[in-house]
Enzyme design. Structure first.
Site, PDB file in Angstrom:
ATOM      1  N   CYS A  81      -5.869   0.256   8.230  1.00 14.58           N
ATOM      2  CA  CYS A  81      -6.436  -0.669   9.437  1.00 14.58           C
ATOM      3  C   CYS A  81      -5.421  -0.813  10.446  1.00 14.58           C
ATOM      4  O   CYS A  81      -5.755  -0.135  11.443  1.00 14.58           O
ATOM      5  CB  CYS A  81      -6.650  -2.090   8.903  1.00 14.58           C
ATOM      6  SG  CYS A  81      -8.103  -2.159   7.712  1.00 14.58           S
ATOM      7  N   ARG A 133      -7.366  -0.152  13.882  1.00 16.87           N
ATOM      8  CA  ARG A 133      -8.817   0.477  14.075  1.00 16.87           C
ATOM      9  C   ARG A 133      -9.907  -0.598  13.915  1.00 16.87           C
ATOM     10  O   ARG A 133     -10.764  -0.547  14.457  1.00 16.87           O
ATOM     11  CB  ARG A 133      -9.214   1.568  13.081  1.00 16.87           C
ATOM     12  CG  ARG A 133      -9.087   1.297  11.538  1.00 16.87           C
ATOM     13  CD  ARG A 133      -9.802   2.308  10.493  1.00 16.87           C
ATOM     14  NE  ARG A 133      -9.441   1.836   9.323  1.00 16.87           N
ATOM     15  CZ  ARG A 133     -10.459   1.089   8.746  1.00 16.87           C
ATOM     16  NH1 ARG A 133     -11.480   0.595   9.280  1.00 16.87           N
ATOM     17  NH2 ARG A 133     -10.251   0.696   7.394  1.00 16.87           N
ATOM     18  N   ASP A 148     -10.525  -7.909  10.749  1.00 16.89           N
ATOM     19  CA  ASP A 148     -11.295  -9.158  10.549  1.00 16.89           C
ATOM     20  C   ASP A 148     -10.488 -10.473  11.118  1.00 16.89           C
ATOM     21  O   ASP A 148      -9.282 -10.792  10.627  1.00 16.89           O
ATOM     22  CB  ASP A 148     -11.297  -9.440   9.101  1.00 16.89           C
ATOM     23  CG  ASP A 148     -11.948 -10.857   8.377  1.00 16.89           C
ATOM     24  OD1 ASP A 148     -11.977 -11.760   9.295  1.00 16.89           O
ATOM     25  OD2 ASP A 148     -12.289 -10.756   7.381  1.00 16.89           O
ATOM     26  N   ASN A 184      -1.202  -9.837  10.589  1.00 12.05           N
ATOM     27  CA  ASN A 184      -0.692  -8.735  11.178  1.00 12.05           C
ATOM     28  C   ASN A 184       0.282  -8.786  12.187  1.00 12.05           C
ATOM     29  O   ASN A 184       1.413  -8.177  12.280  1.00 12.05           O
ATOM     30  CB  ASN A 184      -1.780  -7.825  11.420  1.00 12.05           C
ATOM     31  CG  ASN A 184      -2.690  -7.098  10.386  1.00 12.05           C
ATOM     32  OD1 ASN A 184      -4.024  -7.189  10.613  1.00 12.05           O
ATOM     33  ND2 ASN A 184      -1.911  -6.948   9.162  1.00 12.05           N
TER      34      ASN A 184
END
Length: 282
Positions: free
Chosen positions: A157, A183, A186, A194
């Site tokens: 991700c 990319r 959620d 993140n």
């Protein structure tokens, strides 16, 4: 209100008010009861965090700094693709009977490549360039390796970091900036997780390379809120906010490979209550 809270709230409002629904489309994710997991999404969300001003942990609810740091180190430092090397269980869904998630994430970081300076993996190449060629425009990592996608239990991700070094007028230390490409995300479960992970990475790399952390730019191609998360998001962004916490990184560590999850902490971190029992689409 912290800058991170402001960015998060405005992003969620924008998705809810101006996003596009995937309801009725053929979608891969589903809920545990087997029904399709639809989303409201925005394409091309870009958020900027100035790490020299504050650490970007939201205060609307707590982000577990040691756990997200542990996952980041699992990928960037241990270069592991086995959940047995990770303290949390967030990757259990994608692991096989041996604990492996396939040729994904940490596996790609550990692959050595041939450079004119010798054989290095992607992490060592970044550290080498930051120390020897700090103004290079070629300092980046990439986890989205097409030839290995068929052997990954989950496509990456957050798949790429690009580092860029600047020097502020009148300052001796260089400033380390980074751009994170993702990319898909959620928003409820992973956004601030993140952001904090890569903010910690930026601080760690800056410290071991004798620099200061600067801007972290987060680019999300598909930023989405799942249908069953909408009421949770609406309640979350309506909460009271608090001042940003102070980030502490163990100043004694000078080697990236010596950092542990215990070398980071957030001081004066006041938050709203945690959200429990978040439904997770798989």
């Amino acid at each position: 209100m912290s800058l991170a809270d402001h960015i998060f709230i405005e992003m969620c409002r924008d998705i809810l008010e101006h996003g596009v629904s995937t309801e009725g489309e053929k979608v891969r994710p589903h809920w545990e009861d087997g029904t399709s997991a639809y989303t409201i999404k925005k394409f091309g969300v870009v958020n900027r965090y100035d790490l020299s001003r504050e650490f970007p942990a939201i205060t609307l609810r707590k982000t577990a700094i040691k756990s997200c740091t542990d996952e980041m180190l699992w990928i960037w430092q241990k270069k592991s693709n086995n959940i047995k090397d990770l303290h949390s269980h967030i990757w259990d869904e994608w692991a096989d009977e041996t604990g492996s998630i396939g040729k994904a994430y940490g596996y790609q970081m550990g692959v050595k490549h041939s450079y004119k300076e010798g054989m290095m993996d992607q992490v060592d190449r970044v550290i080498y360039d930051l120390k020897h060629n700090p103004f290079s425009r070629r300092i980046l990592t990439n986890l989205y390796v097409h030839q290995d996608l068929s052997e990954m239990n989950l496509y990456p991700c957050a798949y790429s970091m690009t580092f860029n070094v600047t020097q502020k007028p009148g300052q001796e230390k260089l400033t380390l900036n980074g751009l994170l490409n993702q990319r898909s995300q959620d928003v409820l479960t992973a956004n601030n997780w993140n952001v904090c992970q890569y903010a910690v990475l930026m601080h760690m790399l800056a410290q071991v390379c004798g620099m200061e952390a600067g801007e972290l730019v987060h680019v999300i191609a598909d930023a989405h809120i799942y249908d069953r998360h909408i009421p949770l998001i609406e309640e979350l962004i309506g909460r009271e906010t608090y001042p940003a916490p102070k980030f502490w990184l163990n100043p004694e560590v000078k080697d990236f490979y010596e950092f542990t999850r215990d070398d980071v902490r957030l001081e004066n971190y006041v938050t709203g209550p945690q959200i429990t029992d978040i439904p997770v689409a798989v």
